[in-house]
Scaffold this motif. Structure first.
Motif, PDB file in Angstrom:
ATOM      1  N   THR A 188      42.399  -4.988 -29.461  1.00 61.75           N
ATOM      2  CA  THR A 188      43.770  -4.887 -28.968  1.00 61.75           C
ATOM      3  C   THR A 188      43.947  -5.860 -27.808  1.00 61.75           C
ATOM      4  OG1 THR A 188      43.114  -3.074 -27.520  1.00 61.75           O
ATOM      5  CG2 THR A 188      44.104  -2.497 -29.632  1.00 61.75           C
ATOM      6  N   PRO A 189      45.113  -6.509 -27.723  1.00 68.82           N
ATOM      7  CA  PRO A 189      45.300  -7.510 -26.670  1.00 68.82           C
ATOM      8  C   PRO A 189      45.290  -6.909 -25.275  1.00 68.82           C
ATOM      9  CG  PRO A 189      47.306  -7.201 -27.963  1.00 68.82           C
ATOM     10  CD  PRO A 189      46.248  -6.399 -28.612  1.00 68.82           C
ATOM     11  N   GLU A 190      45.907  -5.771 -25.067  1.00 72.71           N
ATOM     12  CA  GLU A 190      45.952  -5.121 -23.758  1.00 72.71           C
ATOM     13  C   GLU A 190      45.834  -3.614 -23.955  1.00 72.71           C
ATOM     14  OE1 GLU A 190      46.080  -6.234 -20.583  1.00 72.71           O
ATOM     15  OE2 GLU A 190      45.861  -8.263 -21.370  1.00 72.71           O
ATOM     16  N   ALA A 191      45.085  -2.982 -23.075  1.00 66.70           N
ATOM     17  CA  ALA A 191      44.980  -1.531 -23.128  1.00 66.70           C
ATOM     18  C   ALA A 191      46.262  -0.923 -22.580  1.00 66.70           C
ATOM     19  CB  ALA A 191      43.783  -1.073 -22.300  1.00 66.70           C
ATOM     20  N   GLN A 192      46.549   0.300 -23.008  1.00 60.89           N
ATOM     21  CA  GLN A 192      47.747   1.006 -22.554  1.00 60.89           C
ATOM     22  C   GLN A 192      47.385   1.827 -21.322  1.00 60.89           C
ATOM     23  OE1 GLN A 192      49.600   3.323 -25.598  1.00 60.89           O
ATOM     24  NE2 GLN A 192      51.075   4.236 -24.198  1.00 60.89           N
ATOM     25  N   PHE A 193      47.922   1.435 -20.158  1.00 58.61           N
ATOM     26  CA  PHE A 193      47.518   2.055 -18.910  1.00 58.61           C
ATOM     27  C   PHE A 193      48.424   3.204 -18.466  1.00 58.61           C
ATOM     28  CE2 PHE A 193      45.118  -1.838 -18.660  1.00 58.61           C
ATOM     29  CZ  PHE A 193      43.953  -1.426 -18.036  1.00 58.61           C
ATOM     30  N   ASP A 194      49.534   3.436 -19.148  1.00 54.58           N
ATOM     31  CA  ASP A 194      50.454   4.482 -18.696  1.00 54.58           C
ATOM     32  C   ASP A 194      50.125   5.865 -19.256  1.00 54.58           C
ATOM     33  OD1 ASP A 194      51.142   3.796 -21.257  1.00 54.58           O
ATOM     34  OD2 ASP A 194      53.306   3.931 -20.918  1.00 54.58           O
ATOM     35  N   LEU A 248      44.768   5.085 -23.237  1.00 52.94           N
ATOM     36  CA  LEU A 248      43.852   4.110 -22.645  1.00 52.94           C
ATOM     37  C   LEU A 248      42.432   4.297 -23.191  1.00 52.94           C
ATOM     38  CD1 LEU A 248      43.295   1.877 -20.548  1.00 52.94           C
ATOM     39  CD2 LEU A 248      42.979   3.687 -18.844  1.00 52.94           C
ATOM     40  N   PHE A 249      42.047   5.549 -23.359  1.00 53.62           N
ATOM     41  CA  PHE A 249      40.700   5.838 -23.857  1.00 53.62           C
ATOM     42  C   PHE A 249      40.667   6.099 -25.365  1.00 53.62           C
ATOM     43  CE2 PHE A 249      37.516   5.888 -20.546  1.00 53.62           C
ATOM     44  CZ  PHE A 249      38.306   5.643 -19.427  1.00 53.62           C
ATOM     45  N   GLU A 250      41.784   5.791 -26.041  1.00 51.31           N
ATOM     46  CA  GLU A 250      41.875   5.942 -27.500  1.00 51.31           C
ATOM     47  C   GLU A 250      41.463   7.342 -27.934  1.00 51.31           C
ATOM     48  OE1 GLU A 250      39.614   2.692 -29.176  1.00 51.31           O
ATOM     49  OE2 GLU A 250      41.233   1.268 -28.772  1.00 51.31           O
ATOM     50  N   GLN A 251      42.007   8.332 -27.258  1.00 44.48           N
ATOM     51  CA  GLN A 251      41.712   9.733 -27.555  1.00 44.48           C
ATOM     52  C   GLN A 251      42.986  10.446 -27.982  1.00 44.48           C
ATOM     53  OE1 GLN A 251      38.526  11.193 -27.255  1.00 44.48           O
ATOM     54  NE2 GLN A 251      37.985   9.033 -27.042  1.00 44.48           N
ATOM     55  N   GLN A 299      32.694  13.689 -25.071  1.00 44.72           N
ATOM     56  CA  GLN A 299      32.274  12.958 -23.876  1.00 44.72           C
ATOM     57  C   GLN A 299      31.643  11.620 -24.245  1.00 44.72           C
ATOM     58  OE1 GLN A 299      32.993  14.007 -20.681  1.00 44.72           O
ATOM     59  NE2 GLN A 299      32.329  11.949 -20.106  1.00 44.72           N
ATOM     60  N   ASP A 300      30.868  11.581 -25.321  1.00 47.01           N
ATOM     61  CA  ASP A 300      30.240  10.319 -25.740  1.00 47.01           C
ATOM     62  C   ASP A 300      31.293   9.250 -26.043  1.00 47.01           C
ATOM     63  OD1 ASP A 300      27.764  11.425 -25.445  1.00 47.01           O
ATOM     64  OD2 ASP A 300      27.416  11.733 -27.594  1.00 47.01           O
ATOM     65  N   SER A 301      32.373   9.655 -26.661  1.00 45.32           N
ATOM     66  CA  SER A 301      33.444   8.713 -26.989  1.00 45.32           C
ATOM     67  C   SER A 301      34.110   8.194 -25.711  1.00 45.32           C
ATOM     68  CB  SER A 301      34.470   9.409 -27.885  1.00 45.32           C
ATOM     69  OG  SER A 301      35.512   8.542 -28.205  1.00 45.32           O
ATOM     70  N   LEU A 302      34.322   9.084 -24.748  1.00 44.46           N
ATOM     71  CA  LEU A 302      34.870   8.652 -23.454  1.00 44.46           C
ATOM     72  C   LEU A 302      33.927   7.665 -22.774  1.00 44.46           C
ATOM     73  CD1 LEU A 302      36.229  11.945 -21.815  1.00 44.46           C
ATOM     74  CD2 LEU A 302      37.556  10.025 -22.673  1.00 44.46           C
ATOM     75  N   ASP A 303      32.641   7.970 -22.792  1.00 47.13           N
ATOM     76  CA  ASP A 303      31.651   7.101 -22.145  1.00 47.13           C
ATOM     77  C   ASP A 303      31.627   5.710 -22.781  1.00 47.13           C
ATOM     78  OD1 ASP A 303      31.028   9.297 -20.585  1.00 47.13           O
ATOM     79  OD2 ASP A 303      29.191   9.781 -21.686  1.00 47.13           O
ATOM     80  N   GLN A 304      31.683   5.669 -24.124  1.00 47.87           N
ATOM     81  CA  GLN A 304      31.673   4.374 -24.821  1.00 47.87           C
ATOM     82  C   GLN A 304      32.910   3.548 -24.463  1.00 47.87           C
ATOM     83  OE1 GLN A 304      31.392   5.265 -28.985  1.00 47.87           O
ATOM     84  NE2 GLN A 304      29.208   5.760 -28.888  1.00 47.87           N
ATOM     85  N   ILE A 354      41.222   2.675 -14.540  1.00 47.36           N
ATOM     86  CA  ILE A 354      40.278   3.071 -15.594  1.00 47.36           C
ATOM     87  C   ILE A 354      39.343   4.160 -15.069  1.00 47.36           C
ATOM     88  CG2 ILE A 354      38.262   2.263 -16.901  1.00 47.36           C
ATOM     89  CD1 ILE A 354      39.836  -0.469 -17.103  1.00 47.36           C
ATOM     90  N   ASN A 355      38.835   3.981 -13.863  1.00 48.43           N
ATOM     91  CA  ASN A 355      37.942   4.995 -13.278  1.00 48.43           C
ATOM     92  C   ASN A 355      38.679   6.310 -13.044  1.00 48.43           C
ATOM     93  OD1 ASN A 355      35.684   3.349 -13.264  1.00 48.43           O
ATOM     94  ND2 ASN A 355      36.157   2.506 -11.257  1.00 48.43           N
ATOM     95  N   GLN A 356      39.917   6.238 -12.566  1.00 50.16           N
ATOM     96  CA  GLN A 356      40.713   7.455 -12.356  1.00 50.16           C
ATOM     97  C   GLN A 356      40.953   8.175 -13.686  1.00 50.16           C
ATOM     98  OE1 GLN A 356      44.645   6.814 -10.794  1.00 50.16           O
ATOM     99  NE2 GLN A 356      45.164   8.975 -10.878  1.00 50.16           N
ATOM    100  N   ALA A 357      41.287   7.419 -14.710  1.00 53.04           N
ATOM    101  CA  ALA A 357      41.536   8.018 -16.024  1.00 53.04           C
ATOM    102  C   ALA A 357      40.272   8.680 -16.565  1.00 53.04           C
ATOM    103  CB  ALA A 357      42.034   6.947 -16.997  1.00 53.04           C
ATOM    104  N   TYR A 358      39.145   8.012 -16.390  1.00 53.05           N
ATOM    105  CA  TYR A 358      37.876   8.568 -16.875  1.00 53.05           C
ATOM    106  C   TYR A 358      37.551   9.879 -16.159  1.00 53.05           C
ATOM    107  CZ  TYR A 358      32.909   9.034 -17.873  1.00 53.05           C
ATOM    108  OH  TYR A 358      31.689   9.525 -18.264  1.00 53.05           O
ATOM    109  N   GLN A 359      37.706   9.886 -14.833  1.00 51.55           N
ATOM    110  CA  GLN A 359      37.437  11.109 -14.074  1.00 51.55           C
ATOM    111  C   GLN A 359      38.382  12.228 -14.499  1.00 51.55           C
ATOM    112  OE1 GLN A 359      34.832  11.500 -12.090  1.00 51.55           O
ATOM    113  NE2 GLN A 359      34.256   9.397 -12.530  1.00 51.55           N
ATOM    114  N   THR A 360      39.627  11.901 -14.719  1.00 50.47           N
ATOM    115  CA  THR A 360      40.621  12.906 -15.122  1.00 50.47           C
ATOM    116  C   THR A 360      40.267  13.506 -16.477  1.00 50.47           C
ATOM    117  OG1 THR A 360      42.372  11.822 -13.881  1.00 50.47           O
ATOM    118  CG2 THR A 360      43.066  13.279 -15.668  1.00 50.47           C
TER     119      THR A 360
END
Length: 189
Positions: free
Chosen positions: A5-11, A16-19, A27-32, A63-69
């Motif tokens: 994908t050209p740009e990730a969706q940050f909103d 953003l994490f394709e979930q 969790q493994d999918s989030l980590d990848q 990205i880090n905030q989204a991952y923690q959330t």
């Protein structure tokens, strides 16, 4: 999981994490996806100009905030409630007296164990908290799926308390282990 994908969706953190937008995540999918996004948006990769570097730093922080959330059940539940427009009352006090009594007892046991550096009690508390976390996670998931917002809010408030308690147990265990290691090191002086 691809990086075409050209740009990730940050909103939206789930996008953003394709979930899927749901409580249960792998969790493994989030980590990848985290590793992929970090590599793609790392500030060191933005060498063109200052503007690109600032944008990369902002992207990396988001990205880090989204991952923690998304990684923690309490913040993920709160985020889902926010998306659904039902997060306004999350900061209100818990009204369940039975839960509060149980929580107070666990908190006092934890504080005593930390003060006494009692590793056995800390290890006994951990599975008790994990069991309660699982119960509240299931309760939230069911309520969220059925749009029973008040129950979902109540479960989220309890998840927040239990996640904090679990983190404090982990910190207590680490502190006790560090103290024991220092004591062992003193034997070799």
């Amino acid at each position: 999981m691809t990086d075409i994908t050209p740009e990730a969706q940050f909103d939206n953190f789930f996008a953003l994490f394709e979930q899927p937008v749901q409580f249960e995540l792998l969790q493994d999918s989030l980590d990848q996806r985290l590793r992929l996004l970090q590599k793609r948006y790392h500030p060191d990769n933005a060498v063109n100009n200052l503007t690109d570097n600032v944008k990369a730093e902002q992207a990396s922080a988001l990205i880090n905030q989204a991952y923690q959330t998304l990684s923690a059940p309490d913040s993920r539940a709160a985020y889902l409630l926010d998306i659904a427009g039902h997060a306004q009352t999350l900061e209100q006090s818990i009204a369940d007296l039975k839960f509060l009594e149980d929580a107070m007892e666990m908190r006092m046991d934890l504080d005593d164990a930390i003060n006494d550096k009692n590793c056995v009690t800390l290890q006994q508390l951990h599975p008790q908290v994990v069991e309660r976390l699982n119960i509240q996670s299931t309760r939230f998931n069911n309520a969220y799926q059925h749009k029973e917002w008040q129950t979902a809010i109540d479960a989220t408030q309890k998840l927040k308390f239990l996640v904090k308690l679990d983190a404090d147990i982990t910190t207590g265990l680490d502190d006790v282990a560090s103290t024991e290691q220092l004591d062992d090191d003193d034997l070799y002086v």
